[in-house]
Design an enzyme around this catalytic site. Structure first.
Site, PDB file in Angstrom:
ATOM      1  N   ILE A 235     -23.262   3.707  61.573  1.00 26.08           N
ATOM      2  CA  ILE A 235     -24.201   4.783  61.931  1.00 26.08           C
ATOM      3  C   ILE A 235     -25.570   4.230  62.340  1.00 26.08           C
ATOM      4  CG2 ILE A 235     -25.277   5.250  59.676  1.00 26.08           C
ATOM      5  CD1 ILE A 235     -24.583   8.239  60.149  1.00 26.08           C
TER       6      ILE A 235
ATOM      7  N   HIS B 142     -16.333  -3.913  52.811  1.00 26.59           N
ATOM      8  CA  HIS B 142     -16.160  -3.660  54.242  1.00 26.59           C
ATOM      9  C   HIS B 142     -16.553  -4.899  55.023  1.00 26.59           C
ATOM     10  CE1 HIS B 142     -20.099  -2.339  52.835  1.00 26.59           C
ATOM     11  NE2 HIS B 142     -20.591  -2.752  53.992  1.00 26.59           N
TER      12      HIS B 142
ATOM     13  N   GLY C 223     -27.826  -7.597  50.465  1.00 24.82           N
ATOM     14  CA  GLY C 223     -28.180  -6.272  50.971  1.00 24.82           C
ATOM     15  C   GLY C 223     -27.013  -5.304  51.018  1.00 24.82           C
TER      16      GLY C 223
HETATM   17  P1  5GP Z   1     -23.764  -2.879  53.666  1.00 22.72           P
HETATM   18  O1  5GP Z   1     -25.267  -2.818  53.712  1.00 22.72           O
HETATM   19  O2  5GP Z   1     -23.237  -2.272  52.378  1.00 22.72           O
HETATM   20  O3  5GP Z   1     -23.178  -4.229  53.951  1.00 22.72           O
HETATM   21  O4  5GP Z   1     -23.275  -1.987  54.862  1.00 22.72           O
HETATM   22  C1  5GP Z   1     -23.225  -0.605  54.822  1.00 22.72           C
HETATM   23  C2  5GP Z   1     -23.259  -0.118  56.252  1.00 22.72           C
HETATM   24  O5  5GP Z   1     -22.854   1.234  56.258  1.00 22.72           O
HETATM   25  C3  5GP Z   1     -24.653  -0.181  56.882  1.00 22.72           C
HETATM   26  O6  5GP Z   1     -24.614  -1.021  58.029  1.00 22.72           O
HETATM   27  C4  5GP Z   1     -24.942   1.281  57.236  1.00 22.72           C
HETATM   28  O7  5GP Z   1     -25.622   1.429  58.465  1.00 22.72           O
HETATM   29  C5  5GP Z   1     -23.565   1.911  57.266  1.00 22.72           C
HETATM   30  N1  5GP Z   1     -23.567   3.312  56.913  1.00 22.72           N
HETATM   31  C6  5GP Z   1     -24.247   3.902  55.894  1.00 22.72           C
HETATM   32  N2  5GP Z   1     -23.975   5.214  55.863  1.00 22.72           N
HETATM   33  C7  5GP Z   1     -23.102   5.472  56.876  1.00 22.72           C
HETATM   34  C8  5GP Z   1     -22.447   6.655  57.331  1.00 22.72           C
HETATM   35  O8  5GP Z   1     -22.610   7.758  56.795  1.00 22.72           O
HETATM   36  N3  5GP Z   1     -21.625   6.529  58.399  1.00 22.72           N
HETATM   37  C9  5GP Z   1     -21.413   5.324  59.018  1.00 22.72           C
HETATM   38  N4  5GP Z   1     -20.591   5.317  60.073  1.00 22.72           N
HETATM   39  N5  5GP Z   1     -22.004   4.192  58.606  1.00 22.72           N
HETATM   40  C10 5GP Z   1     -22.837   4.260  57.546  1.00 22.72           C
END
Ligand code: 5GP
Ligand code: ZN
Length: 117
Positions: free
Chosen positions: A35, A103, A96
């Site tokens: 997103i 994922h 982060g």
């Molecule tokens: P992390 O920071 O945990 O490695 O990655 C989480 C990712 O999820 C971030 O890049 C963030 O932009 C994405 N993200 C957070 N909320 C949403 C959402 O509601 N929909 C989508 N498609 N991505 C999301």
């Protein structure tokens, strides 16, 4: 066995309760657009079982992760990864990690630097 957390954003996206721009789906994984993209192409490949860390992974989940890693290169045309791509798995606070469902970030579409902080 698949794990599910009713409070998890990505479990909700997998279930279809929260919309996402899906790029690929099968019984083992879902790939959708991030997103808040950090590169011109930024997808998230999410195994369909809820676990936060590689350290928490069951044997079954390690199979799901292997399938994710083997599937991504086969989608390079559909995802536009032909000029190269980067896979990132954030683990814990310093990296982060904000969503606690493991994922794989798939980043592409730009010449990337190499500076973590
Ligand atoms: P992390 O920071 O945990 O490695 O990655 C989480 C990712 O999820 C971030 O890049 C963030 O932009 C994405 N993200 C957070 N909320 C949403 C959402 O509601 N929909 C989508 N498609 N991505 C999301
Ligand atoms: Zn989850």
């Amino acid at each position: 066995m698949k794990r599910f957390d009713e409070n998890c954003l990505f479990c909700k996206i997998i279930k279809g309760d929260i919309p996402a721009k899906k790029m690929y789906e099968d019984d083992d994984m879902l790939i959708f657009c991030d997103i808040d993209p950090k590169a011109p192409k930024h997808y998230l490949c999410v195994p369909k079982s809820h676990f936060k860390l590689l350290a928490d992974m069951t044997e079954y989940e390690s199979e799901l992760l292997r399938k994710c890693l083997q599937k991504i290169p086969t989608l390079k045309d559909e995802l536009g990864l032909n000029d190269g791509y980067r896979l990132v798995i954030n683990q814990g606070d310093d990296a982060g990690q904000t969503v606690f469902h493991l994922h794989i970030h798939i980043l592409s579409g730009v010449k990337m630097g190499w500076t973590p902080a």
